[in-house]
Design a protein around this motif. Structure first.
Motif, PDB file in Angstrom:
ATOM      1  N   TYR A  46      10.687  27.612  10.816  1.00  0.00           N
ATOM      2  CA  TYR A  46       9.603  27.183   9.926  1.00  0.00           C
ATOM      3  C   TYR A  46       8.263  27.288  10.646  1.00  0.00           C
ATOM      4  O   TYR A  46       8.170  26.983  11.826  1.00  0.00           O
TER       5      TYR A  46
ATOM      6  N   TYR B 102       4.458  25.549  10.107  1.00  0.00           N
ATOM      7  CA  TYR B 102       3.692  24.521   9.402  1.00  0.00           C
ATOM      8  C   TYR B 102       2.232  24.587   9.847  1.00  0.00           C
ATOM      9  O   TYR B 102       1.917  24.963  10.975  1.00  0.00           O
TER      10      TYR B 102
ATOM     11  N   PRO C 134       2.213  17.620   8.421  1.00  0.00           N
ATOM     12  CA  PRO C 134       2.375  19.076   8.399  1.00  0.00           C
ATOM     13  C   PRO C 134       2.701  19.590   7.000  1.00  0.00           C
ATOM     14  O   PRO C 134       3.405  18.930   6.230  1.00  0.00           O
TER      15      PRO C 134
ATOM     16  N   GLN D 259       9.224  29.707   5.563  1.00  0.00           N
ATOM     17  CA  GLN D 259      10.549  29.401   6.085  1.00  0.00           C
ATOM     18  C   GLN D 259      11.365  30.684   6.159  1.00  0.00           C
ATOM     19  O   GLN D 259      11.421  31.438   5.189  1.00  0.00           O
TER      20      GLN D 259
ATOM     21  N   VAL E 227      12.808  32.761   3.220  1.00  0.00           N
ATOM     22  CA  VAL E 227      13.382  31.881   2.207  1.00  0.00           C
ATOM     23  C   VAL E 227      12.302  31.414   1.238  1.00  0.00           C
ATOM     24  O   VAL E 227      12.509  31.379   0.028  1.00  0.00           O
TER      25      VAL E 227
ATOM     26  N   ASN F 268      20.477  20.258   9.127  1.00  0.00           N
ATOM     27  CA  ASN F 268      19.094  20.621   8.849  1.00  0.00           C
ATOM     28  C   ASN F 268      18.092  19.721   9.557  1.00  0.00           C
ATOM     29  O   ASN F 268      16.962  19.563   9.080  1.00  0.00           O
TER      30      ASN F 268
ATOM     31  N   GLN G  29      15.249  19.131  11.956  1.00  0.00           N
ATOM     32  CA  GLN G  29      14.242  20.076  12.441  1.00  0.00           C
ATOM     33  C   GLN G  29      13.698  19.618  13.783  1.00  0.00           C
ATOM     34  O   GLN G  29      13.415  18.433  13.994  1.00  0.00           O
TER      35      GLN G  29
ATOM     36  N   TYR H 284      18.037  15.358   0.394  1.00  0.00           N
ATOM     37  CA  TYR H 284      19.154  15.769   1.250  1.00  0.00           C
ATOM     38  C   TYR H 284      19.242  14.888   2.482  1.00  0.00           C
ATOM     39  O   TYR H 284      20.316  14.491   2.916  1.00  0.00           O
ATOM     40  N   ASN H 285      18.066  14.616   3.058  1.00  0.00           N
ATOM     41  CA  ASN H 285      18.015  13.736   4.222  1.00  0.00           C
ATOM     42  C   ASN H 285      16.596  13.224   4.396  1.00  0.00           C
ATOM     43  O   ASN H 285      15.690  13.579   3.629  1.00  0.00           O
TER      44      ASN H 285
ATOM     45  N   GLN I 224      13.862  12.195   7.717  1.00  0.00           N
ATOM     46  CA  GLN I 224      13.695  12.261   9.163  1.00  0.00           C
ATOM     47  C   GLN I 224      12.426  11.508   9.551  1.00  0.00           C
ATOM     48  O   GLN I 224      11.375  11.683   8.914  1.00  0.00           O
TER      49      GLN I 224
ATOM     50  N   PHE J  18       9.660  11.014  12.611  1.00  0.00           N
ATOM     51  CA  PHE J  18       9.133  11.694  13.787  1.00  0.00           C
ATOM     52  C   PHE J  18       8.078  10.840  14.456  1.00  0.00           C
ATOM     53  O   PHE J  18       7.423  10.018  13.819  1.00  0.00           O
TER      54      PHE J  18
ATOM     55  N   LEU K 156      17.416  10.713  12.101  1.00  0.00           N
ATOM     56  CA  LEU K 156      17.748  11.507  10.921  1.00  0.00           C
ATOM     57  C   LEU K 156      18.752  10.722  10.103  1.00  0.00           C
ATOM     58  O   LEU K 156      19.780  10.295  10.638  1.00  0.00           O
TER      59      LEU K 156
ATOM     60  N   GLN L 184      21.098  10.964   6.719  1.00  0.00           N
ATOM     61  CA  GLN L 184      21.613  11.803   5.631  1.00  0.00           C
ATOM     62  C   GLN L 184      21.547  11.001   4.338  1.00  0.00           C
ATOM     63  O   GLN L 184      21.522   9.769   4.342  1.00  0.00           O
TER      64      GLN L 184
ATOM     65  N   ALA M  57      16.987  25.359   0.068  1.00  0.00           N
ATOM     66  CA  ALA M  57      16.067  25.634   1.171  1.00  0.00           C
ATOM     67  C   ALA M  57      15.969  24.480   2.157  1.00  0.00           C
ATOM     68  O   ALA M  57      15.575  24.684   3.296  1.00  0.00           O
ATOM     69  N   ARG M  58      16.313  23.265   1.721  1.00  0.00           N
ATOM     70  CA  ARG M  58      16.313  22.095   2.613  1.00  0.00           C
ATOM     71  C   ARG M  58      14.972  21.914   3.324  1.00  0.00           C
ATOM     72  O   ARG M  58      14.919  21.775   4.542  1.00  0.00           O
ATOM     73  N   GLN M  59      13.888  21.904   2.564  1.00  0.00           N
ATOM     74  CA  GLN M  59      12.569  21.812   3.174  1.00  0.00           C
ATOM     75  C   GLN M  59      12.130  20.362   3.326  1.00  0.00           C
ATOM     76  O   GLN M  59      12.530  19.494   2.556  1.00  0.00           O
ATOM     77  N   LEU M  60      11.255  20.133   4.306  1.00  0.00           N
ATOM     78  CA  LEU M  60      10.718  18.797   4.552  1.00  0.00           C
ATOM     79  C   LEU M  60       9.351  18.653   3.900  1.00  0.00           C
ATOM     80  O   LEU M  60       8.505  19.538   4.011  1.00  0.00           O
TER      81      LEU M  60
ATOM     82  N   PHE N 245       6.246  15.980   4.192  1.00  0.00           N
ATOM     83  CA  PHE N 245       5.780  14.945   5.108  1.00  0.00           C
ATOM     84  C   PHE N 245       4.815  13.978   4.442  1.00  0.00           C
ATOM     85  O   PHE N 245       4.035  14.348   3.546  1.00  0.00           O
ATOM     86  N   GLY N 246       4.836  12.726   4.941  1.00  0.00           N
ATOM     87  CA  GLY N 246       3.768  11.798   4.663  1.00  0.00           C
ATOM     88  C   GLY N 246       2.622  12.058   5.638  1.00  0.00           C
ATOM     89  O   GLY N 246       2.731  12.902   6.533  1.00  0.00           O
TER      90      GLY N 246
END
Lengths: 112, 113
Positions: free
Chosen positions: A33, A35, A43, A48, A55, A99, A101, B31-32, B34, B36, B49, B51, B98-101, B103-104
């Motif tokens: 990825y 960002y 971010p 991707q 993707v 997944n 990251q 999906y999950n 995370q 940071f 992380l 799930q 795609a399982r994309q994140l 963010f806040g």
């Protein structure tokens, strides 16, 4: 296990110039990825990759940004020509099990 | 479109205090999730992380909980230390292929000695 590598760490350019960033993901991670993080914000995903295929690049400003991931390992992100609003930190991440990251140290770009 | 909110934007506490950082999201089909940590001028370090099938995860002095139905997650930090000073970011993973994140904007934490 080595982490995600990025270079350069810092870059200062004039507007309308071009710049390129490099990323080497964690070994074995198929997903990569890019960002963009503007100061004070979280971010935002630009693009991707899964192996060497794209993707999602729906948020990549394609008139000036391009990215490639040849051979499914290293990746480069290019901006040409740069604008003042491109000043940000560019983060590369790779995706592991479940997944999760993992992020590199980022490249701080300043456009003058 | 998923939206992630973190409140407060900044927090200052004395050393030793237990604290809670909040994260809310608009779409519960995740999906999950995370958490940071980001130090000034550095990249993001993954802390925990969770799930979508889990309710919480713990690592040392950190505990993160997830309540999908209410669209909330909390990060609990016990016995805070000055070294905990950083920006904490919550990111929600999409349930799509795609399982994309998403963010806040983060909570900037300062722990005073």
């Amino acid at each position: 296990e080595a982490g995600v590598a990025q270079s350069p760490r810092y870059k200062i350019i004039e507007k309308r110039q071009s710049v390129a960033f490099w990323c080497n993901p964690i070994s074995g991670h198929a997903t990569l990825y890019w960002y963009q993080q503007i100061l004070g914000q979280g971010p935002k995903l630009l693009i991707q990759f899964q192996n060497n295929g794209v993707v999602d690049d729906s948020q990549l400003p394609k008139d000036r940004f391009s990215a490639e991931r040849l051979k499914g390992v290293d990746s480069t992100l290019k901006i040409q020509p740069a604008k003042l609003e491109d000043s940000a930190v560019y983060l590369c991440a790779s995706g592991g099990y479940y997944n999760e990251q993992f992020f590199g140290p980022g490249t701080r770009l300043t456009v003058l | 479109k998923q939206e992630v909110t973190q409140i407060p934007a900044a927090l200052s506490v004395p050393e030793g205090e237990n604290l809670v950082l909040n994260c809310s999201f608009t779409d519960s089909a995740i999906y999950n999730l995370q958490w940071f940590r980001q130090d000034p001028g550095k990249g993001l370090t993954s802390l925990l992380l969770i799930q979508s099938s889990q309710r919480e995860q713990t690592s040392g002095r950190l505990n993160a909980s997830l309540d999908k139905s209410s669209g909330r997650s909390t990060l609990y930090i016990a016995a805070s230390q000055p070294g905990d000073s950083a920006t904490y970011l919550c990111a929600v993973g999409s349930s799509g292929s795609a399982r994309q994140l998403t963010f806040g904007s983060g909570t900037q934490l300062t722990v005073l000695p």
